[in-house]
Design a protein around this motif. Structure first.
Motif, PDB file in Angstrom:
ATOM      1  N   VAL A  40       0.878  -1.290   0.033  1.00 26.65           N
ATOM      2  CA  VAL A  40       0.258  -0.107   0.200  1.00 26.65           C
ATOM      3  C   VAL A  40       0.842   1.089   0.019  1.00 26.65           C
ATOM      4  CG1 VAL A  40      -1.709   1.343   1.391  1.00 26.65           C
ATOM      5  CG2 VAL A  40      -1.789  -1.247   1.202  1.00 26.65           C
ATOM      6  N   GLU A  41       0.846   1.989  -0.849  1.00 31.43           N
ATOM      7  CA  GLU A  41       1.670   3.173  -1.152  1.00 31.43           C
ATOM      8  C   GLU A  41       1.002   4.266  -0.342  1.00 31.43           C
ATOM      9  OE1 GLU A  41       4.515   3.222  -2.328  1.00 31.43           O
ATOM     10  OE2 GLU A  41       4.481   1.289  -3.466  1.00 31.43           O
ATOM     11  N   LEU A  42       1.985   5.141   0.324  1.00 34.26           N
ATOM     12  CA  LEU A  42       1.414   6.338   1.036  1.00 34.26           C
ATOM     13  C   LEU A  42       0.907   7.186  -0.199  1.00 34.26           C
ATOM     14  CD1 LEU A  42       1.607   7.709   3.864  1.00 34.26           C
ATOM     15  CD2 LEU A  42       3.622   8.624   3.002  1.00 34.26           C
ATOM     16  N   HIS A  43      -0.050   7.927   0.311  1.00 32.24           N
ATOM     17  CA  HIS A  43      -0.818   8.949  -0.403  1.00 32.24           C
ATOM     18  C   HIS A  43      -1.973   8.151  -1.504  1.00 32.24           C
ATOM     19  CE1 HIS A  43       1.998  11.419   1.294  1.00 32.24           C
ATOM     20  NE2 HIS A  43       3.053  11.394   0.364  1.00 32.24           N
ATOM     21  N   SER A  44      -1.567   7.032  -1.446  1.00 28.37           N
ATOM     22  CA  SER A  44      -2.752   6.299  -2.400  1.00 28.37           C
ATOM     23  C   SER A  44      -4.139   6.017  -1.674  1.00 28.37           C
ATOM     24  CB  SER A  44      -2.165   4.805  -2.605  1.00 28.37           C
ATOM     25  OG  SER A  44      -2.343   3.899  -1.393  1.00 28.37           O
ATOM     26  N   PRO A  45      -5.118   5.840  -2.456  1.00 24.29           N
ATOM     27  CA  PRO A  45      -6.369   5.778  -1.941  1.00 24.29           C
ATOM     28  C   PRO A  45      -6.525   4.548  -0.930  1.00 24.29           C
ATOM     29  CG  PRO A  45      -6.673   6.095  -4.219  1.00 24.29           C
ATOM     30  CD  PRO A  45      -5.302   5.923  -3.970  1.00 24.29           C
ATOM     31  N   GLU A  46      -5.635   3.569  -1.399  1.00 23.38           N
ATOM     32  CA  GLU A  46      -5.600   2.553  -0.284  1.00 23.38           C
ATOM     33  C   GLU A  46      -5.286   2.891   0.894  1.00 23.38           C
ATOM     34  OE1 GLU A  46      -5.916   1.054  -4.615  1.00 23.38           O
ATOM     35  OE2 GLU A  46      -4.460   2.442  -3.385  1.00 23.38           O
ATOM     36  N   PHE A  47      -4.261   3.723   0.973  1.00 22.92           N
ATOM     37  CA  PHE A  47      -3.597   4.126   2.495  1.00 22.92           C
ATOM     38  C   PHE A  47      -4.622   4.939   2.865  1.00 22.92           C
ATOM     39  CE2 PHE A  47      -1.269   6.459   5.194  1.00 22.92           C
ATOM     40  CZ  PHE A  47      -0.494   5.367   5.823  1.00 22.92           C
ATOM     41  N   LYS A  48      -5.236   6.117   2.328  1.00 20.67           N
ATOM     42  CA  LYS A  48      -6.153   7.142   3.046  1.00 20.67           C
ATOM     43  C   LYS A  48      -7.229   6.327   3.254  1.00 20.67           C
ATOM     44  CE  LYS A  48      -4.709  10.584  -0.140  1.00 20.67           C
ATOM     45  NZ  LYS A  48      -5.056  11.671  -1.385  1.00 20.67           N
ATOM     46  N   ALA A  49      -7.687   5.179   2.992  1.00 21.81           N
ATOM     47  CA  ALA A  49      -8.623   4.413   3.668  1.00 21.81           C
ATOM     48  C   ALA A  49      -8.449   3.923   5.096  1.00 21.81           C
ATOM     49  CB  ALA A  49      -9.230   2.904   2.813  1.00 21.81           C
ATOM     50  N   LEU A  50      -6.908   3.629   5.236  1.00 21.00           N
ATOM     51  CA  LEU A  50      -6.360   3.271   6.446  1.00 21.00           C
ATOM     52  C   LEU A  50      -6.334   4.515   7.599  1.00 21.00           C
ATOM     53  CD1 LEU A  50      -3.688   0.838   5.645  1.00 21.00           C
ATOM     54  CD2 LEU A  50      -6.011   0.226   6.456  1.00 21.00           C
ATOM     55  N   ASN A  51      -5.979   5.576   6.717  1.00 19.56           N
ATOM     56  CA  ASN A  51      -5.906   6.846   7.691  1.00 19.56           C
ATOM     57  C   ASN A  51      -6.139   7.943   6.672  1.00 19.56           C
ATOM     58  OD1 ASN A  51      -4.984   9.186   9.196  1.00 19.56           O
ATOM     59  ND2 ASN A  51      -2.887   8.595   9.536  1.00 19.56           N
ATOM     60  N   PRO A  52      -7.222   8.723   6.972  1.00 16.81           N
ATOM     61  CA  PRO A  52      -7.636   9.787   5.844  1.00 16.81           C
ATOM     62  C   PRO A  52      -6.810  11.145   6.100  1.00 16.81           C
ATOM     63  CG  PRO A  52      -9.275   9.420   7.800  1.00 16.81           C
ATOM     64  CD  PRO A  52      -8.160   8.385   7.824  1.00 16.81           C
ATOM     65  N   PHE A  53      -5.941  10.849   7.160  1.00 20.87           N
ATOM     66  CA  PHE A  53      -4.891  12.306   7.280  1.00 20.87           C
ATOM     67  C   PHE A  53      -3.780  11.805   6.338  1.00 20.87           C
ATOM     68  CE2 PHE A  53      -7.996  12.938  10.944  1.00 20.87           C
ATOM     69  CZ  PHE A  53      -8.165  13.956  10.668  1.00 20.87           C
ATOM     70  N   ASP A  54      -3.462  10.535   6.031  1.00 25.99           N
ATOM     71  CA  ASP A  54      -2.375  10.347   5.136  1.00 25.99           C
ATOM     72  C   ASP A  54      -1.044  10.410   5.659  1.00 25.99           C
ATOM     73  OD1 ASP A  54      -1.736   9.412   2.601  1.00 25.99           O
ATOM     74  OD2 ASP A  54      -1.456  11.291   1.625  1.00 25.99           O
ATOM     75  N   LYS A  55      -1.125   9.719   7.064  1.00 30.04           N
ATOM     76  CA  LYS A  55       0.266   9.871   7.792  1.00 30.04           C
ATOM     77  C   LYS A  55       0.584   8.551   8.192  1.00 30.04           C
ATOM     78  CE  LYS A  55       0.884  14.451   7.542  1.00 30.04           C
ATOM     79  NZ  LYS A  55       2.001  15.068   6.754  1.00 30.04           N
ATOM     80  N   ILE A  56       1.731   8.250   8.232  1.00 30.76           N
ATOM     81  CA  ILE A  56       2.099   6.935   9.146  1.00 30.76           C
ATOM     82  C   ILE A  56       2.608   7.426  10.403  1.00 30.76           C
ATOM     83  CG2 ILE A  56       2.881   5.756   6.965  1.00 30.76           C
ATOM     84  CD1 ILE A  56       5.712   6.910   7.644  1.00 30.76           C
ATOM     85  N   PRO A  57       2.657   6.283  11.385  1.00 35.34           N
ATOM     86  CA  PRO A  57       2.166   4.720  10.939  1.00 35.34           C
ATOM     87  C   PRO A  57       0.550   4.635  11.370  1.00 35.34           C
ATOM     88  CG  PRO A  57       2.906   5.039  13.417  1.00 35.34           C
ATOM     89  CD  PRO A  57       3.044   6.491  12.662  1.00 35.34           C
ATOM     90  N   VAL A  58       0.128   3.529  10.751  1.00 31.51           N
ATOM     91  CA  VAL A  58      -1.140   2.906  11.355  1.00 31.51           C
ATOM     92  C   VAL A  58      -0.932   1.580  11.752  1.00 31.51           C
ATOM     93  CG1 VAL A  58      -3.321   2.086  10.184  1.00 31.51           C
ATOM     94  CG2 VAL A  58      -2.250   4.240   9.257  1.00 31.51           C
ATOM     95  N   LEU A  59      -1.581   1.222  12.850  1.00 32.31           N
ATOM     96  CA  LEU A  59      -1.494  -0.156  13.372  1.00 32.31           C
ATOM     97  C   LEU A  59      -2.641  -0.821  13.198  1.00 32.31           C
ATOM     98  CD1 LEU A  59       0.100  -1.485  15.948  1.00 32.31           C
ATOM     99  CD2 LEU A  59      -1.958  -0.998  17.093  1.00 32.31           C
ATOM    100  N   ILE A  60      -2.344  -2.134  12.998  1.00 27.24           N
ATOM    101  CA  ILE A  60      -3.456  -3.100  12.437  1.00 27.24           C
ATOM    102  C   ILE A  60      -3.363  -4.215  13.511  1.00 27.24           C
ATOM    103  CG2 ILE A  60      -4.477  -4.716  10.710  1.00 27.24           C
ATOM    104  CD1 ILE A  60      -3.140  -2.939   8.636  1.00 27.24           C
ATOM    105  N   HIS A  61      -4.283  -4.441  14.014  1.00 24.15           N
ATOM    106  CA  HIS A  61      -4.786  -5.439  15.430  1.00 24.15           C
ATOM    107  C   HIS A  61      -5.889  -6.186  14.961  1.00 24.15           C
ATOM    108  CE1 HIS A  61      -5.232  -6.566  19.758  1.00 24.15           C
ATOM    109  NE2 HIS A  61      -4.789  -7.566  19.010  1.00 24.15           N
ATOM    110  N   GLY A  62      -5.965  -7.435  14.350  1.00 27.55           N
ATOM    111  CA  GLY A  62      -7.240  -8.046  13.640  1.00 27.55           C
ATOM    112  C   GLY A  62      -7.891  -7.153  12.899  1.00 27.55           C
ATOM    113  N   GLU A  63      -9.011  -6.958  13.384  1.00 31.16           N
ATOM    114  CA  GLU A  63     -10.117  -6.131  12.695  1.00 31.16           C
ATOM    115  C   GLU A  63      -9.843  -4.464  12.972  1.00 31.16           C
ATOM    116  OE1 GLU A  63     -11.851  -7.217  10.016  1.00 31.16           O
ATOM    117  OE2 GLU A  63     -10.850  -9.270  10.119  1.00 31.16           O
TER     118      GLU A  63
END
Length: 217
Positions: A40-63
């Motif tokens: 997942v590339e930073l600034h991509s729609p896929e990343f913005k679905a994880l963080n709409p503010f488009d910054k790292i990091p994002v934590l994934i813990h299960g769901e």
């Protein structure tokens, strides 16, 4: 399989802060820009679905998906067993929160965004360091170091008697500052901060996380 996944490059100071918390608490974790086997590339729609503010990091813990470094660190502290990285008494815990907030905002902006990034990822002509930007940023870095120097006088850690979330936020940016020429010269006037960095590097978590980074070319 890792208990949590940290979305972001391992050279990011904030990603490293989360990694330090994981190591200190014994949380199995993975790191990288891959999510469910796909990059997942930073600034991509896929990343913005994880963080709409488009910054790292994002934590994934299960769901669960969580962004903002301090929130991530506090979540890991509460959701997993292991050593307490937040003091139990209200006053000392509030001081840790104070330092986490200051480090994630003022200190990061001064040390990383305005100073170190110009040295590591210069944006001048032909990829040269913009020396005027470095000179402009240096006084605020020195001011932040003076604040930290005062706080660390007679202390092994920023708050209390043990490693806390505040140290996890401080360690990566100060480690980079001390190790990046000519930034290291600023640390010469901050012996408490230099000794502090060495102590954090010598911890098992520091040996695992505070390593020479591999930057993208």
């Amino acid at each position: 399989m890792a208990s949590v996944h940290i979305v972001g490059p391992a050279f990011s100071n904030f990603v490293r802060s989360v990694m330090l918390v994981c190591h200190e608490k014994g949380i199995e974790h993975s790191v990288g820009m891959e999510v469910e086997g796909r990059r997942v590339e930073l600034h991509s729609p896929e990343f913005k679905a994880l963080n709409p503010f488009d910054k790292i990091p994002v934590l994934i813990h299960g769901e669960r998906r969580l962004y903002e470094s301090v929130a991530i660190c506090r979540y890991l502290e509460g959701a997993f067993d292991g050593p307490d990285l937040l003091p139990r008494d209200d006053w000392t815990r509030a001081q840790v929160d104070q330092w986490c907030a200051a480090l994630a905002t003022q200190a990061d902006q001064a040390i990383v965004r305005r100073y170190l990034l110009e040295l590591v990822f210069p944006k001048g002509p032909n990829g040269e360091v913009r020396e005027d930007r470095v000179r402009e940023a240096a006084p605020e870095v020195a001011r932040i170091l003076t604040i930290l120097e005062h706080q660390l006088a007679g202390r092994d850690f920023l708050v209390g008697d043990g490693f806390t979330l505040a140290d996890a936020l401080a360690a990566p940016m100060l480690d980079y500052l001390e190790a990046t020429p000519p930034a290291g010269s600023l640390m010469e006037a901050a012996p408490n901060a230099r000794a502090y960095v060495e102590r954090l590097r010598s911890r098992p978590s520091g040996k695992a996380v505070l390593v020479a980074p591999v930057f993208p070319r």
